[in-house]
Write an enzyme that holds these catalytic residues in place. Sequence first.
Site, PDB file in Angstrom:
ATOM      1  CG  MET A  56     -31.498 -27.493 -51.088  1.00 13.85           C
ATOM      2  SD  MET A  56     -33.254 -27.583 -51.497  1.00 13.85           S
ATOM      3  CE  MET A  56     -33.192 -27.740 -53.290  1.00 13.85           C
ATOM      4  CG  HIS A  57     -30.568 -23.149 -53.870  1.00 10.66           C
ATOM      5  ND1 HIS A  57     -31.227 -23.995 -54.731  1.00 10.66           N
ATOM      6  CD2 HIS A  57     -31.490 -22.755 -52.946  1.00 10.66           C
ATOM      7  CE1 HIS A  57     -32.490 -24.100 -54.348  1.00 10.66           C
ATOM      8  NE2 HIS A  57     -32.664 -23.367 -53.274  1.00 10.66           N
ATOM      9  CG  ASP A  61     -32.063 -27.397 -46.858  1.00 15.48           C
ATOM     10  OD1 ASP A  61     -32.614 -27.316 -47.979  1.00 15.48           O
ATOM     11  OD2 ASP A  61     -31.616 -26.398 -46.264  1.00 15.48           O
TER      12      ASP A  61
END
Length: 496
Positions: free
Chosen positions: A84-85, A243
Amino acid sequence: MTSAPCILGLDVSTTASKAVCIDAEGSVLGQIATDHTLSSPYPLWREQAPEDWWRAMCKSIQGVLALPSVDAKAVQAIGLTGQMHGLVILDSDGKVLRPAMLWNDGRAGAQCEAIRAQIGLERLVAITGNDAFTGFTAPKLLWVRDHEPENFDRIAQVLLPKDYIRWQLSGEYAADKAGAGGTLMLDLASRTWASDLLKELNIPEAWLPPTYEGTTTTGKVSHTCASETGLPEGVPIYAGGGDQAAQAVGVGAIHPSTWAVTLGTSGVVFAPCDHPRIDSLGRAHAFPHALPETWHMMGVMLSAAGSLQWYRDTFAGNTSYDKLLSEAADVEPGSEGLFFSPYLSGERTPHADPLVRGSFIGLTSRHGRGHLTRAVLEGVAYGLRDNLLLLRASGLPAPERIRISGGGAKSPLWRQILADIMGYPLNVVEVTEGAAMGAALLAGTGSGIWSSVQEACDATVCTRELSEPGKSESKYLELYEQFTGLYPRLKDFYYA
């Protein structure tokens, strides 16, 4: 070879691009992972080349389709998940403008401060469910604006890592709502891009892809992708999830009664919610879940099993994990006064602090390798208890059960330490790649193999050993109080 319908779950993690093929019973027909390299050219920087992800994913897909247990023609659906991110920026021709800035990249501290100052912390948390953390996507994007204006001026599309893979598979730009929640650009309640916030930050909403619920189709395998991977052209691709949300689906944590702990490179305590919930100070993360009308809160520590890996690689590179854990098992709980603070990469929750560092505290000549190893295991468990208590303090009811997965969960010793320190029984989930499994379950639900995500989980998720709090629980409660005093005393040292 099977001719029954099967599903692919694709996971672009920090360490590898993974392809997992399952059948309608959740049995893994095959899995292949192709490793990535990580670049850290300066302190706090963590980068990867998106093109490397795609090359690795092609290799993993080709590998799993070549297995005798898998029939490529039987692939009915593809689900996506991934780290992520991260920030991937493309120009108008779809060219990657710079290496992707990852979830554990900590360089955007000044941009986080600027976002808080401009939006206000209370309002920021009310809109997005989160404080500004260096790991999130929006601060990274503003870092590019401030430090690489030549790249910023050429941006035409902003993607998350998994959605770069989606684009390569289908030629379509799209994102799942759970992953989009980790950008600091999504409105938590409406599960849509926060238009007013984006305007205030001068981030064009046109740069962001449309968002979809995890079980929704977002495109199909293109002719180009089919020729590169061996996938049949036209196979539908589903939104999937970031995830952690996909991992939660993979272990059956989809209702408020069931929480999940992931003991991987990072450590996560994940709590599903039936409506949006926030920590008013933004200390815990709040995102949409990967299934409709469901949200979640989670606490994330950056170095969990990663702490043990660092310790082994640095101090005992030729020693197996089994040997190290056996030595730790011979040490009394508390490691004879030795503590380990697991902040090797800074920390996210409960301490939003990219500058704090890890340390061993209380070393004496009596301490040997077994003490050091056990202190690492205990330090990570204390950090996960920090996060569990933070979620409870945010108003979440106590879970009826907690399911644990990840590489660290394979150790009976570590599971027992975690159960003693966290104060809850922990069920181990029989899953090898939980995030990829969750992505496959979401895709299978979307394609009609299962009628709901609940049915998919009921049909496929299995638990085995139960680790219950034991006689060391009360001692660890006392030691935990000492652990909580370490960060306030240490943090000023790293800012000196």
